[in-house]
Scaffold this active site. Structure first.
Site, PDB file in Angstrom:
ATOM      1  CB  CYS A   1      -9.443   4.578   0.174  1.00 31.06           C
ATOM      2  SG  CYS A   1      -7.648   5.219   1.372  1.00 31.06           S
TER       3      CYS A   1
ATOM      4  CG  HIS B   1      -5.059   5.140   4.670  1.00 31.11           C
ATOM      5  ND1 HIS B   1      -4.793   4.523   3.389  1.00 31.11           N
ATOM      6  CD2 HIS B   1      -3.994   5.560   4.540  1.00 31.11           C
ATOM      7  CE1 HIS B   1      -2.896   4.442   3.149  1.00 31.11           C
ATOM      8  NE2 HIS B   1      -3.228   5.334   4.244  1.00 31.11           N
TER       9      HIS B   1
ATOM     10  CB  CYS C   1      -2.531   0.905  -2.652  1.00 35.11           C
ATOM     11  SG  CYS C   1      -2.797   2.190  -3.511  1.00 35.11           S
TER      12      CYS C   1
ATOM     13  CG  ASP D   1      -1.456   1.241   1.179  1.00 32.28           C
ATOM     14  OD1 ASP D   1      -2.396   1.048   0.555  1.00 32.28           O
ATOM     15  OD2 ASP D   1      -1.899   1.938   2.622  1.00 32.28           O
ATOM     16  CB  SER D   2       0.385   4.859  -0.389  1.00 31.30           C
ATOM     17  OG  SER D   2      -1.011   4.853   0.395  1.00 31.30           O
TER      18      SER D   2
ATOM     19  CD  GLU E   1       0.162   6.760   6.195  1.00 29.75           C
ATOM     20  OE1 GLU E   1       1.377   6.920   6.896  1.00 29.75           O
ATOM     21  OE2 GLU E   1      -0.397   5.694   5.846  1.00 29.75           O
TER      22      GLU E   1
HETATM   23  N1  DGL Z   1      -5.147   3.171   0.495  1.00 28.93           N
HETATM   24  C1  DGL Z   1      -4.937   3.710  -0.196  1.00 28.93           C
HETATM   25  C2  DGL Z   1      -5.841   3.557  -1.487  1.00 28.93           C
HETATM   26  O1  DGL Z   1      -6.735   2.467  -1.123  1.00 28.93           O
HETATM   27  C3  DGL Z   1      -3.718   4.786  -0.938  1.00 28.93           C
HETATM   28  C4  DGL Z   1      -4.036   5.757  -0.284  1.00 28.93           C
HETATM   29  C5  DGL Z   1      -3.280   7.239  -0.663  1.00 28.93           C
HETATM   30  O2  DGL Z   1      -2.510   6.765  -0.417  1.00 28.93           O
HETATM   31  O3  DGL Z   1      -4.093   8.846  -1.144  1.00 28.93           O
HETATM   32  O4  DGL Z   1      -6.560   3.776  -1.900  1.00 28.93           O
END
Ligand code: DGL
Length: 264
Positions: free
Chosen positions: A181, A183, A73, A10-11, A149
């Protein structure tokens, strides 16, 4: 039987919500987790930049000898063409779209995601592929990832922002809401507080982890030995990642290493 680890990336810390579900279902597997914390967020970056990052991360995973790679991600899934890769890739976005297409009863599906994911139209395309009667209502939530984050998912700011973002979707009469997402499951309390009570909230990681399990079983690739180790790698600050990861996984994370991802 295949003892090689499963790659998950993931990011940043968001993919840990996927790793957690995988570990619950497949505790004997070894995992390599990569968080691109130096370059997070991905959600406001152009497609070609994300494509470049994905190549680098897949190259890194190949060096760690992963048997399959889980793209935890959505923004990456929305930006690359899986068919251009020879590796076995699993997409959290496809799993989320399939869940929502199956679960909606009134065919009004809400999707919250990053700006890049929303603009790609990937969720809309993938849900409609399975359920052509579905109407999709999307909302980009660019403020969410930075809060997660920073470990601020339970803050007043998160609850206030969730109310703002979800207002229009509540008005659309959706019966299903996809956390588009990885997150966002970390913000579940704030999101639940902002959405109508009767809306079903879909975490794509649940379907995804079953897809992974079924694939490994069918291809005789499960690790039946005493695995269960996870190694964490990040492109940014290892200590910062470990602190936030601990809150998400409810366990102490010690083995976090820094990787110079630009080398790949
Ligand atoms: N967690 C990621 C997603 O599912 C990326 C969030 C990001 O880095 O903007 O899209």
């Amino acid at each position: 039987m295949d003892r090689r680890p499963i790659g998950v990336f993931d990011s940043g810390v968001g993919g840990l919500t996927v790793l957690k579900k995988l570990k619950e279902l497949l505790p004997n597997e070894d995992y390599i987790y990569f968080g691109d914390t130096k370059r997070v967020p991905y959600g406001d970056k152009p497609k070609d930049e994300i494509e470049k990052y994905a190549r680098q991360i897949v190259n890194f995973m190949n060096e760690r000898n992963t048997k399959i790679i889980v793209i935890a991600c959505n923004t990456t899934c929305a930006s690359i063409d899986k068919n251009e890769y020879k590796e076995i890739l699993f997409s959290v976005l496809e799993a989320g779209a399939e869940s929502a297409a199956d679960l909606t009863k009134n065919n009004r599906v809400g999707v919250i995601a990053t700006t890049r994911t929303v603009e790609s139209g990937s969720y809309e395309k993938s849900i409609k592929l399975k359920n052509s009667n579905a109407d999709i209502f999307q909302k980009a939530c660019p403020g969410f990832v930075p809060l997660v984050e920073k470990g601020l998912s339970e803050s007043d700011e998160s609850f206030k922002l969730a109310k703002e973002y979800l207002k229009t979707l509540n008005d659309e009469g959706i019966d299903t809401l996809v956390l588009g997402c990885t997150h966002y499951p970390i913000l579940l309390n704030a999101i639940k507080n902002a959405v109508r009570e009767d809306v079903l909230i879909v975490d794509p990681a649940i379907r995804l982890s079953y897809d992974v399990m079924n694939y490994l079983k069918e291809n005789d690739m499960l690790n039946l030995s005493n695995g269960g180790k996870t190694q964490y790698f990040v492109s940014g600050d290892a200590k910062k990642f470990a602190d936030v990861a601990k809150l998400i996984l409810n366990e102490d994370i010690e083995n976090v290493s820094h990787v110079d991802i630009d080398k790949y």
